[in-house]
Design an enzyme around this catalytic site. Sequence first.
Site, PDB file in Angstrom:
ATOM      1  N   LYS A 115      -6.109  12.360  13.772  1.00 43.26           N
ATOM      2  CA  LYS A 115      -7.501  12.611  13.406  1.00 43.26           C
ATOM      3  C   LYS A 115      -8.134  11.285  12.998  1.00 43.26           C
ATOM      4  CE  LYS A 115     -10.427  13.265  10.864  1.00 43.26           C
ATOM      5  NZ  LYS A 115     -11.752  12.524  10.825  1.00 43.26           N
ATOM      6  N   GLU A 137      -1.829   5.388   2.292  1.00 42.30           N
ATOM      7  CA  GLU A 137      -2.164   3.963   2.161  1.00 42.30           C
ATOM      8  C   GLU A 137      -3.633   3.912   1.772  1.00 42.30           C
ATOM      9  OE1 GLU A 137      -4.033   0.985   2.626  1.00 42.30           O
ATOM     10  OE2 GLU A 137      -3.536   0.847   4.757  1.00 42.30           O
ATOM     11  N   CYS A 196      -7.725  -3.511   4.413  1.00 51.70           N
ATOM     12  CA  CYS A 196      -7.114  -3.001   3.191  1.00 51.70           C
ATOM     13  C   CYS A 196      -6.388  -4.088   2.413  1.00 51.70           C
ATOM     14  CB  CYS A 196      -6.168  -1.854   3.525  1.00 51.70           C
ATOM     15  SG  CYS A 196      -4.894  -2.286   4.735  1.00 51.70           S
ATOM     16  N   GLU A 250     -12.757  -1.687  -5.118  1.00 48.15           N
ATOM     17  CA  GLU A 250     -12.725  -2.201  -3.753  1.00 48.15           C
ATOM     18  C   GLU A 250     -14.141  -2.251  -3.176  1.00 48.15           C
ATOM     19  OE1 GLU A 250      -9.629  -1.808  -0.087  1.00 48.15           O
ATOM     20  OE2 GLU A 250     -10.462   0.076  -0.832  1.00 48.15           O
TER      21      GLU A 250
END
Length: 501
Positions: free
Chosen positions: A184, A259, A293, A390
């Site tokens: 997905k 993650e 990331c 972030e």
Amino acid sequence: MEKLFTTMLDLLHTDTIGSWVNGQIELGSGELIELINADDETVMLRYQDADPAIAATIDEAAQRAQQEWWAMPAKTRGRILYQIGTEIRKEAEALGWVESLSTNKPLNNAKAEILIVAEMFEYYAGWADKLHGEVIPVPTTHLNYVKYEAMGTILQMTPWNAAFFTAGWQVAPALAAGNAVILKPSELTPITSLMLGALIERAGAPKGLVNVVAGYGHTIGQTLIAKANIRKVCFVGSPKTGAHIATAAAKRCIPCVLELGGKSANIVFADANLDQAMKGAMAAIFGGSGQSCVSGSRLLVQESIFEKFVASVAKAAQQIRVGHPQHADSDIGPVNNRKQYDHICNMLAIGEQEGAKVVAGTTPIPERDGFYINPTVLAGNNQMTVAQEEIFGPVVVAIPFKDEADAIALANDSQFGLAGAVWTNDVARAHRVADQVKAGTFWINSYKTIHVSSPFGGYRNSGYGRSSGLEVLREYCEVKSVWVETSAQPAFSFNYGTVEG
């Protein structure tokens, strides 16, 4: 968009986006989703969200295909995996062009990632017939052996920043371990993942072994977690969404690999090769417009060189060429989407309100349409929002530190723990810092190098589980312990534990 439609026809046999299910495109029937060109904010394509009712069809196709796949000799599965890599290499030019268009990576970067994905399948092809069991020397009269078996169907949910790369990173080991996959991708970047599904079948994999679902996570993704016969969920994305997915999966006792991003510390000591460290700092944060990331988004610099080093990074940042991702002279392209662009702008505003000094960068870029952000260097402290949350854009926060202990304390003063790095010519210090910084990946005098053969994953809120190397093959296996009594006169007990024969 004529070239895009032609490429889709060549690889998918349709120019309309739908889900790749059991070897064909199944059109959605839900909410209309628009794919926006980040360069000029025009609509590239529209498609409909997948119908949740398709989950049953996917479930059936995946279970049938997985049984067929697992029944094959392991060496046959390995040959097919290697052929998938070959098929990807054949279509590398087309795939790279579409990936650049979808993710807004510079064309050369996108093409390079396509070839890395081919290598991923080739690497795991070699593991397919090497998932050996083990014999345990138990202190009884039994032969005890351990088998590693396929789990069944794995649901993998991948992000928009590296659509094809992350798809390969997840799918290849799951197949090598004998599983089927429901992939997905982000609703913003489904096209190259759909093409991967088609290429996997072209290489000889059973139809339905890899089904690719085009739609929203909160609709079809949620339905798959709640209803499909899946045995594991792998998710790459934000901590908030990851926690929601893990909670939903836990209700069905389905384990996860998560993650969830990072706020990685890139530590520069005064004794480092400062020219190399500066170039490393640039690559750590500005590649891919900071949408990575593992970005080195916190630049920790020793006090004695702080002003000079940060000034050199700022000067170099101003030389980065920001432009159309498919122009040869562009170093970085625009941010992927409006939501992310607005988030970055908001974070920059918060940074200035909290006292961060803008050393380089202006946002938005004057007289330019699209979601463009200039490479930005801020100077501040580790308590600022821009240092703790972030940003996921081309923004680095430079923070001074006093000594080794202070650098380690600052690096670990974060909810995240995905990656980090240290630059120093003191070998002993380099290893001390690597040992003490809480991160799943750590570089010494380097940054951002990863490879499919090495385990990858995070500490703390960066998630759990590993997504590459031998470790991920274990993630995708059920472990079975088999006990065989070998004594002619076995002893039995009503208790657990060692039973001597």
